[in-house]
Motif scaffolding. Structure first.
Motif, short mmCIF file in Angstrom:
data_model
loop_
_atom_site.label_atom_id
_atom_site.label_comp_id
_atom_site.label_asym_id
_atom_site.label_seq_id
_atom_site.Cartn_x
_atom_site.Cartn_y
_atom_site.Cartn_z
N ALA A 43 -10.42 5.33 -20.76
CA ALA A 43 -9.98 5.81 -19.45
C ALA A 43 -11.11 5.83 -18.44
CB ALA A 43 -9.38 7.21 -19.61
N GLU A 44 -12.33 6.09 -18.88
CA GLU A 44 -13.44 6.16 -17.94
C GLU A 44 -13.66 4.81 -17.25
OE1 GLU A 44 -18.20 7.37 -17.86
OE2 GLU A 44 -17.02 7.63 -19.67
N TRP A 45 -13.57 3.73 -18.03
CA TRP A 45 -13.74 2.40 -17.43
C TRP A 45 -12.58 2.10 -16.48
CZ3 TRP A 45 -10.83 -2.04 -17.27
CH2 TRP A 45 -11.46 -3.15 -16.72
N ARG A 46 -11.35 2.45 -16.87
CA ARG A 46 -10.20 2.21 -16.00
C ARG A 46 -10.37 2.93 -14.67
NH1 ARG A 46 -7.37 3.22 -20.93
NH2 ARG A 46 -6.57 1.29 -21.85
N TYR A 47 -10.85 4.15 -14.71
CA TYR A 47 -11.07 4.89 -13.46
C TYR A 47 -12.12 4.20 -12.61
CZ TYR A 47 -12.53 8.56 -10.27
OH TYR A 47 -12.86 9.25 -9.14
N MET A 48 -13.20 3.76 -13.24
CA MET A 48 -14.27 3.09 -12.50
C MET A 48 -13.77 1.81 -11.84
SD MET A 48 -16.60 0.41 -12.33
CE MET A 48 -16.67 -0.29 -14.00
N ILE A 49 -13.05 0.98 -12.58
CA ILE A 49 -12.63 -0.31 -12.02
C ILE A 49 -11.55 -0.12 -10.96
CG2 ILE A 49 -10.82 -0.89 -13.70
CD1 ILE A 49 -13.49 -3.27 -12.26
N ARG A 50 -10.68 0.88 -11.12
CA ARG A 50 -9.70 1.16 -10.07
C ARG A 50 -10.42 1.57 -8.78
NH1 ARG A 50 -6.50 3.86 -13.97
NH2 ARG A 50 -7.24 5.88 -13.21
N SER A 51 -11.43 2.44 -8.92
CA SER A 51 -12.18 2.88 -7.75
C SER A 51 -12.86 1.71 -7.07
CB SER A 51 -13.21 3.93 -8.15
OG SER A 51 -12.59 5.07 -8.71
N LEU A 52 -13.40 0.81 -7.86
CA LEU A 52 -14.10 -0.36 -7.31
C LEU A 52 -13.12 -1.31 -6.62
CD1 LEU A 52 -16.66 -2.10 -6.99
CD2 LEU A 52 -16.20 -3.01 -9.29
N LEU A 53 -12.02 -1.64 -7.29
CA LEU A 53 -11.07 -2.59 -6.73
C LEU A 53 -10.37 -2.03 -5.49
CD1 LEU A 53 -9.42 -4.03 -9.96
CD2 LEU A 53 -11.09 -5.15 -8.49
N ARG A 54 -10.19 -0.72 -5.45
CA ARG A 54 -9.48 -0.12 -4.32
C ARG A 54 -10.24 -0.34 -3.01
NH1 ARG A 54 -9.18 4.72 -6.25
NH2 ARG A 54 -7.22 4.35 -7.35
N LYS A 55 -11.57 -0.39 -3.08
CA LYS A 55 -12.38 -0.52 -1.86
C LYS A 55 -13.18 -1.82 -1.82
CE LYS A 55 -12.92 4.48 -1.31
NZ LYS A 55 -13.89 5.60 -1.16
N ALA A 56 -12.92 -2.72 -2.73
CA ALA A 56 -13.70 -3.96 -2.79
C ALA A 56 -13.51 -4.81 -1.54
CB ALA A 56 -13.31 -4.77 -4.02
N THR A 57 -14.60 -5.36 -1.04
CA THR A 57 -14.54 -6.27 0.11
C THR A 57 -14.97 -7.67 -0.27
OG1 THR A 57 -16.77 -5.64 0.79
CG2 THR A 57 -14.93 -4.41 1.76
N CYS A 58 -15.21 -7.91 -1.56
CA CYS A 58 -15.55 -9.24 -2.05
C CYS A 58 -14.89 -9.42 -3.42
CB CYS A 58 -17.08 -9.41 -2.14
SG CYS A 58 -17.86 -8.47 -3.47
#
Length: 227
Positions: free
Chosen positions: A205-220
């Motif tokens: 779950a920790e990785w899923r939270y991290m990648i969701r946070s990253l993809l939600r605001k990703a600009t590249c």
């Protein structure tokens, strides 16, 4: 069996942006581009799979077709998620890699070094760290000398982790960056203007939270590489 760059598209704007990015990546790597409509069913020949990124994809990691669906989490190939809006700040060809220096994902490091090599660009390696849990119980501020000593340990750990790849790819300039942020915050902060962000895929779950946070605001584009 010849490898290909596989672009999964639909009529949406994110898919058109993803297809353009995949075509550019195929030219860089000297590989054929294969375009499929809808979710990719067969990726055994794919060097990577490229998909458009929509806000609703990030909202629910269990939704079928989302970037964090079970199919993607079990995939044996890197998935690259391309946001629709890549018109932000002028982008270099630089590559940013998120790495846990204490438990590095070798496949992600390989992918990032190779991506920087084909672009003739710098690789920015970001290792996020946090203060030891015991510091939360301290009744006073953390002494600067202690914090500096902990950070020096993290810097050395990252240097030791990357040494084999730096020796293998001396042509790739590397910036090693140790930052006191969460992994998602660190990558978002350090990837401004980057052409690509690379992270290793991990269970839990920790990785899923991290990648969701990253993809939600990703600009590249963000590449998720299986371990």
């Amino acid at each position: 069996m010849e490898q290909v760059i596989l672009a999964s598209i639909d009529p949406s704007a994110p898919s058109r942006t993803a297809a353009d990015w995949a075509a550019h990546e195929a030219r860089l790597r000297g590989l054929p581009l294969r375009v499929v409509h809808g979710p990719p069913q067969e990726v055994s020949e794919a060097k990577m799979v490229v998909c458009g990124l929509r806000p609703e994809d990030v909202a629910d990691s269990q939704t079928a077709g989302s970037p964090l669906s079970a199919d993607v989490e079990a995939a044996a190939r890197p998935f690259v998620f391309v946001p629709d809006d890549l018109s932000g700040p002028r982008r270099s060809e630089g590559v940013t890699l998120g790495v846990d220096a204490r438990d590095p994902a070798a496949a992600a490091i390989d992918f990032a070094f190779d991506s920087a090599r084909i672009r003739g660009s710098r690789l920015h390696v970001v290792h996020a760290w946090s203060l030891p849990a015991c510091t939360a119980e301290l009744p006073f501020a953390i002494p600067e000398a202690d914090r500096a000593a902990w950070e020096d340990q993290e810097v050395q750990q990252l240097a030791d982790t990357l040494r084999p790849w730096r020796e293998k790819h001396p042509e790739v300039p590397v910036l090693e960056d140790v930052v006191l942020f969460t992994p998602a915050q660190a990558l978002l902060h350090c990837s401004a203007g980057a052409a690509l962000v690379v992270v290793g895929r991990r269970p839990g779950a920790e990785w899923r939270y991290m990648i969701r946070s990253l993809l939600r605001k990703a600009t590249c584009p963000v590449a998720v590489v299986p371990s």
